[in-house]
Design a protein around this motif. Sequence first.
Motif, mmCIF file in Angstrom:
data_model
loop_
_atom_site.group_PDB
_atom_site.id
_atom_site.type_symbol
_atom_site.label_atom_id
_atom_site.label_comp_id
_atom_site.label_asym_id
_atom_site.label_seq_id
_atom_site.Cartn_x
_atom_site.Cartn_y
_atom_site.Cartn_z
ATOM 1 N N SER A 58 0.846 -1.198 0.000
ATOM 2 C CA SER A 58 0.000 0.000 0.000
ATOM 3 C C SER A 58 0.878 1.243 0.000
ATOM 4 C CB SER A 58 -0.891 0.067 1.259
ATOM 5 O OG SER A 58 -1.522 -1.146 1.521
ATOM 6 N N THR A 59 0.584 2.176 -0.898
ATOM 7 C CA THR A 59 1.261 3.473 -0.901
ATOM 8 C C THR A 59 0.235 4.567 -1.175
ATOM 9 O OG1 THR A 59 1.788 3.238 -3.272
ATOM 10 C CG2 THR A 59 3.484 2.545 -1.692
ATOM 11 N N MET A 60 0.634 5.806 -0.923
ATOM 12 C CA MET A 60 -0.241 6.943 -1.152
ATOM 13 C C MET A 60 0.130 7.640 -2.446
ATOM 14 S SD MET A 60 -2.401 6.926 1.312
ATOM 15 C CE MET A 60 -3.189 8.502 0.974
ATOM 16 N N GLY A 61 -0.856 7.807 -3.330
ATOM 17 C CA GLY A 61 -0.639 8.534 -4.567
ATOM 18 C C GLY A 61 -0.551 10.034 -4.322
ATOM 19 N N ASN A 65 -4.917 9.298 -3.406
ATOM 20 C CA ASN A 65 -5.507 7.975 -3.619
ATOM 21 C C ASN A 65 -4.587 6.893 -3.071
ATOM 22 O OD1 ASN A 65 -3.821 8.818 -6.020
ATOM 23 N ND2 ASN A 65 -4.037 6.636 -6.460
ATOM 24 N N VAL A 66 -5.145 5.725 -2.784
ATOM 25 C CA VAL A 66 -4.378 4.601 -2.257
ATOM 26 C C VAL A 66 -4.021 3.653 -3.393
ATOM 27 C CG1 VAL A 66 -4.368 2.655 -0.665
ATOM 28 C CG2 VAL A 66 -5.536 4.775 -0.027
ATOM 29 N N ASN A 67 -2.724 3.408 -3.553
ATOM 30 C CA ASN A 67 -2.258 2.465 -4.563
ATOM 31 C C ASN A 67 -1.967 1.120 -3.917
ATOM 32 O OD1 ASN A 67 0.452 1.251 -5.997
ATOM 33 N ND2 ASN A 67 -0.957 2.114 -7.495
ATOM 34 N N SER A 87 11.295 -6.267 -4.538
ATOM 35 C CA SER A 87 11.913 -5.775 -5.765
ATOM 36 C C SER A 87 10.844 -5.290 -6.739
ATOM 37 C CB SER A 87 12.745 -6.884 -6.415
ATOM 38 O OG SER A 87 13.312 -6.445 -7.631
ATOM 39 N N VAL A 88 11.051 -4.087 -7.253
ATOM 40 C CA VAL A 88 10.157 -3.518 -8.261
ATOM 41 C C VAL A 88 10.836 -3.676 -9.616
ATOM 42 C CG1 VAL A 88 8.901 -1.474 -9.024
ATOM 43 C CG2 VAL A 88 9.324 -1.840 -6.574
ATOM 44 N N GLY A 89 10.261 -4.525 -10.454
ATOM 45 C CA GLY A 89 10.853 -4.778 -11.759
ATOM 46 C C GLY A 89 10.610 -3.642 -12.736
ATOM 47 N N PRO A 90 11.287 -3.667 -13.869
ATOM 48 C CA PRO A 90 11.139 -2.594 -14.859
ATOM 49 C C PRO A 90 9.790 -2.649 -15.558
ATOM 50 C CG PRO A 90 12.518 -4.339 -15.739
ATOM 51 C CD PRO A 90 12.253 -4.695 -14.311
ATOM 52 N N ASP A 91 9.336 -1.493 -15.980
ATOM 53 C CA ASP A 91 8.110 -1.386 -16.762
ATOM 54 C C ASP A 91 8.466 -0.614 -18.027
ATOM 55 O OD1 ASP A 91 5.616 -0.545 -17.886
ATOM 56 O OD2 ASP A 91 4.654 -0.851 -15.956
ATOM 57 N N ASP A 97 3.873 3.018 -10.154
ATOM 58 C CA ASP A 97 3.316 3.929 -9.159
ATOM 59 C C ASP A 97 3.887 3.677 -7.773
ATOM 60 O OD1 ASP A 97 1.724 5.021 -11.151
ATOM 61 O OD2 ASP A 97 0.027 3.704 -10.717
ATOM 62 N N THR A 98 4.055 2.410 -7.407
ATOM 63 C CA THR A 98 4.579 2.079 -6.075
ATOM 64 C C THR A 98 5.940 2.721 -5.860
ATOM 65 O OG1 THR A 98 3.379 -0.027 -5.988
ATOM 66 C CG2 THR A 98 5.278 0.207 -4.528
ATOM 67 N N LEU A 99 6.825 2.580 -6.830
ATOM 68 C CA LEU A 99 8.174 3.136 -6.696
ATOM 69 C C LEU A 99 8.123 4.657 -6.609
ATOM 70 C CD1 LEU A 99 11.168 2.479 -6.569
ATOM 71 C CD2 LEU A 99 11.238 2.542 -9.070
ATOM 72 N N ASN A 100 7.324 5.283 -7.453
ATOM 73 C CA ASN A 100 7.175 6.741 -7.393
ATOM 74 C C ASN A 100 6.656 7.202 -6.030
ATOM 75 O OD1 ASN A 100 8.075 7.705 -9.875
ATOM 76 N ND2 ASN A 100 6.127 7.312 -10.892
ATOM 77 N N ASN A 101 5.641 6.493 -5.523
ATOM 78 C CA ASN A 101 5.031 6.885 -4.255
ATOM 79 C C ASN A 101 5.987 6.701 -3.077
ATOM 80 O OD1 ASN A 101 2.703 7.450 -5.687
ATOM 81 N ND2 ASN A 101 1.683 5.533 -5.159
ATOM 82 N N VAL A 102 6.727 5.597 -3.069
ATOM 83 C CA VAL A 102 7.677 5.356 -1.979
ATOM 84 C C VAL A 102 8.789 6.394 -2.002
ATOM 85 C CG1 VAL A 102 9.425 3.752 -1.109
ATOM 86 C CG2 VAL A 102 7.180 2.895 -1.777
ATOM 87 N N ARG A 103 9.274 6.729 -3.185
ATOM 88 C CA ARG A 103 10.317 7.757 -3.290
ATOM 89 C C ARG A 103 9.826 9.099 -2.766
ATOM 90 N NH1 ARG A 103 12.439 6.357 -9.418
ATOM 91 N NH2 ARG A 103 14.318 5.177 -8.836
ATOM 92 N N ARG A 104 8.575 9.428 -3.074
ATOM 93 C CA ARG A 104 8.040 10.734 -2.695
ATOM 94 C C ARG A 104 7.685 10.816 -1.209
ATOM 95 N NH1 ARG A 104 3.844 10.354 -5.056
ATOM 96 N NH2 ARG A 104 2.337 10.396 -3.332
#
Length: 220
Positions: A58-61, A65-67, A87-91, A97-104
């Motif tokens: 679970s992460t916050m957009g 919103n909840v991702n 591990s978040v694989g390449p897209d 979205d998960t990687l973006n949200n965790v970074r932010r």
Amino acid sequence: MERDAQVDVALRGTKLQAMALADEDRSFEQISLDGLDFAQRYKLLMASVIPRPVALVSTMGEGGNVNLAPFSSYMVASVEEGFLCFSVGPDPKRIKDTLNNVRRTGEFVINSVSEAMAVQVQNCAEEFPPHVSEADEVGFELVNSLEVAPPRVKMANLHFECRLHTIIQFGESHLVVGRIVQCHARTGLVHNYKIDPRDLAPLGRIAGRNYCKLGEIVKV
């Protein structure tokens, strides 16, 4: 003494099985990863390292919103420090979205996945726009966390509220490591800090859209 005798019998049986396998006329083929494209490597490695537990993260957009997204490359990184990682694989289309949200935000929740959650978890893996909440789309009820902003999935048996420790890049994949700041367990699941795996009923990922349930427990 009875317990020791049982262990000895089990070990002798294991040795006999190993000897029988060694006596078989077995041949092997060499497979080099060099020259394989991503799809070929993915199929080979993901079908080799099985079964894998599933982390529903679970992460916050950015819009509140909840991702929710499942990741099956998931493990305990450190017992002493209470670190979990996935591990978040390449897209090929965009950063997930998960990687973006965790970074932010630096926060996320890892929800354990049980057999009963299989269909909804698979549906969470479908492509949704960043502003869409997967929980609403698949019908997961959410409950508030105590230490982090992302909520927890009520249907999950275990929740780990985490704060980001580090993100390590390997090629185009990213290993997300978080420190557990709060843990929640379904009432009655934990006894003397132990969990009966049959009660947890974990869902294992095999490959593609294939999963497995907990089978026979082998004691040695």
